[in-house]
Design an enzyme around this catalytic site. Structure first.
Site, PDB file in Angstrom:
ATOM      1  N   GLY A   1       0.787  -1.233   0.000  1.00 34.97           N
ATOM      2  CA  GLY A   1       0.000   0.000   0.000  1.00 34.97           C
ATOM      3  C   GLY A   1       0.815   1.277   0.000  1.00 34.97           C
TER       4      GLY A   1
ATOM      5  CB  CYS B   1      27.376   6.891   5.811  1.00 33.71           C
ATOM      6  SG  CYS B   1      29.108   6.655   6.207  1.00 33.71           S
TER       7      CYS B   1
END
Lengths: 223, 403
Positions: B213, B337
């Site tokens: 959804g 990162c």
């Protein structure tokens, strides 16, 4: 609940990831952001630093690489210029380190060598746990530049070989680093990598790293 | 849809805002028609009717039967259920063999690799070419007598590359016919493709298909799994028999109503929105590729209309994303990162780009709110950001490694 997209707060506009339940950024402190968006002392004119003492650590393949140029007078660090490939905390921690070693007339070289990653982090107001490896690189690049200074000024006796034996050749991670990390709770390879990134640039060291984790776990925790 | 002021949201592959019409469709089922679809009283019947209607809507859009739709908690559950369900239910000799690709979502790759490590399955991970495409020939060649499942996504979430699912499906049909076997099944993750492609399951020859959804302007925490009649699945949950006992548990009625409405809306507007976004996508990619030392990730043409993923060599993605954010532009990165993992995007590495290139990749994913002015703004600010970060970077790689 505030919709961070439709109704951005000023805080969000400053450039941080915003948790939808909070108006405040959760990722980096204001000091980190200041040094990230307005980095101090990064090298702009390489030509005038040809004579400077040079230090290097990391590789872009691991996601972090740092280069440091030092000017030293009367054994004090008068100038610290840098270049960093890395995330926001890597850039901010190098910037902060450059301020710390050059303020108040310059830090004596021996004092600078005693700086620990924790000292940089404290001045930054903290870093998210998995970002700590970035500032670890900062102090290593400094040490590498100071060694260059000792070499070029005939003080070879002072050159500090990395305390311990280098395990990861790319990131210059030693058995001592691994020992400390295990003591602080990194008792699996995954946890150790979250802390140090060991083996990401030099995967050949991983079997030895795993052996060291077992060794230090037995040494300190008897398991 | 209301346009966000000032901010340019280009992270629609991560999630989309809820369409107000979807919210309206969900609203009655929170506090008014709050009944349990399993109850016999009037409120229960109303909830049951809502779920049935939603199931019918989803089925029609997929060219399927209503009894082939299982509602779940989202894409991850649907993918996990399809994979684990088929493998655990299989009753052949030895251990089952599964084929997947190196660019799948973690909710496909991780369960498979975990089962492989435990020697519960034999796993073939198909590589992709530089554009991120799986080869139909490779897939066909990998088929074996103990192959029970092939799981390949329709379109990639990071680089947008569209896979030749129907062609792979035809190879599987041929194999099943030649070997007079019910296996292997074809599972495909359609989460990113739902708003843009034709998902008719017979055209795709899919036996299992995952929907979600939150990527289609619908609610988060709800998804569906299409399960072709006759496809045998072992459920994860054991309970009160809901969802034909494949996924028991009281139905998330507002979520299910919202998912169906969202699916209906994006499919109705699919062709027009795809054409609009393709033009914007190509403008953005062209504009950003004018910056020196850049590489487009993903297929140049067979790519989702909303997807632009570019590697900016010599800089690290997270830093660039934060500088963009400061300009009010929200994009994302698969770089180490920015995520909990340390490695850069497994998808971009699988296309053969180096670690260095993968660390500098940034994904822009367009959506309903995206305008040409937004694209112009990104093209305007990005060169300055890249230049600044390159000035700060000690890295200067030779482009011959990225051609």
């Amino acid at each position: 609940m505030q919709d961070p997209i439709a109704k951005a707060t000023n805080e969000a506009r400053k450039g941080d990831v915003v948790a939808p339940t909070k108006e405040k950024g959760w990722f980096y402190t204001d000091t980190v952001k200041e040094h990230f968006f307005h980095p101090k002392n990064f090298l702009e004119d390489e030509a005038s630093y040809g004579e400077a003492y040079l230090g290097m650590v990391g590789s872009p393949a691991c996601g972090d690489a740092m280069k440091v140029w030092l000017k030293i007078e009367d054994n004090r660090i008068k100038d610290f210029k840098w270049k960093t490939f890395g995330c926001a905390s890597a850039i901010a921690s190098t910037s902060m380190l450059s301020v710390m070693v050059t303020e108040n007339g310059g830090m004596p070289v021996e004092d600078a060598l005693k700086l620990r990653p924790q000292d940089i982090m404290a001045r930054l107001g903290g870093l998210p746990a998995r970002k700590v490896h970035c500032s670890v690189l900062g102090d290593k690049a400094l040490r590498s530049a100071v060694n260059d200074y000792y070499r070029k000024t005939n003080q070879v006796d002072k050159i500090e070989v990395e305390a311990g034996r280098i395990i990861d050749k790319v990131l210059k991670i030693t058995d001592h680093d691994i020992e400390e990390a295990v003591l602080e709770g990194a008792d699996t390879l995954e946890k150790l990598q979250q802390r140090t990134k060991v083996g990401t640039g030099d995967p050949s060291c991983i079997p030895e790293v795993e052996q060291l984790i077992r060794f230090y776990k037995e040494k300190y925790f008897g398991a | 849809m209301k346009k966000p002021e000032h901010l340019i949201y280009l992270d629609h592959a991560a999630t989309t805002p809820l369409d107000p019409r979807v919210l309206q469709a969900m609203q009655p089922f929170f506090s008014d028609d709050f009944g349990n679809p399993s109850s016999f009283h009037a409120l229960g019947v109303r909830a049951k009717d809502a779920v049935s209607e939603a199931r019918e809507t989803v089925a029609v859009l997929l060219g399927a039967h209503a009894d082939e739709i299982i509602f779940t908690s989202g894409g991850t559950e649907s993918n996990n259920l399809a994979i684990s369900g088929v493998i655990k239910r299989w009753q052949g000799e030895g251990i089952p063999h599964v084929i997947t690709s190196a660019v799948e979502h973690h909710s496909v790759l991780e369960p498979l690799m975990s089962m492989d490590r435990k020697k519960e399955i034999e796993l073939t991970i198909l590589g992709v070419d530089r554009t991120g495409k799986v080869s139909v020939e490779d897939a066909a060649k990998a088929l074996k007598s103990n192959t029970v499942l092939i799981s390949i996504m329709i379109a990639n979430n990071e680089i947008g590359t569209i896979q030749p699912i129907a062609d792979i499906g035809r190879e599987i049909l041929k194999w099943r016919k030649a070997h007079a076997s019910l296996y292997p099944y074809l599972h495909t993750d359609a989460c990113q493709a739902t708003g843009f492609l034709d998902l008719n399951v017979d055209k795709l020859h899919a036996d299992l298909l995952t929907l979600n959804g939150s990527k289609i302007y619908g609610p988060k925490g709800v998804g569906a799994l299409y399960v072709r009649r006759g496809t045998k699945l072992q459920p994860f949950f054991i309970g009160g028999g809901q969802e034909r006992n494949i996924r028991p548990g009281t139905e998330n009625v507002p979520g299910i109503a919202g998912l169906a409405k969202a699916f209906e809306l994006v499919q109705a507007d699919r062709e027009r929105e795809s054409a609009r976004l393709t033009a914007l996508r190509d403008k953005l990619a062209f504009g950003l590729l004018q910056i020196p030392k850049t590489v487009l990730n993903g297929h140049p043409i067979d790519r989702l209309p909303n997807s632009v993923n570019i590697s900016f060599i010599d800089i690290e993605g997270e830093a660039a994303v934060l500088y963009l954010d400061a300009e009010g532009i929200m994009a994302s990165t698969g770089s180490a990162c920015a995520s909990a993992s340390l490695d850069p995007s497994h998808v971009i590495l699988a296309t053969g780009l180096s670690y260095e290139g993968a660390h500098g990749s940034i994904r822009f994913t367009l959506g309903h709110s995206t305008t040409e002015a937004d694209i112009d703004k990104v093209i305007e600010v990005m060169p300055g950001i890249v230049k600044r970060l390159r000035e700060m970077s000690p890295v200067n790689l030779d482009m011959k490694y990225f051609s």
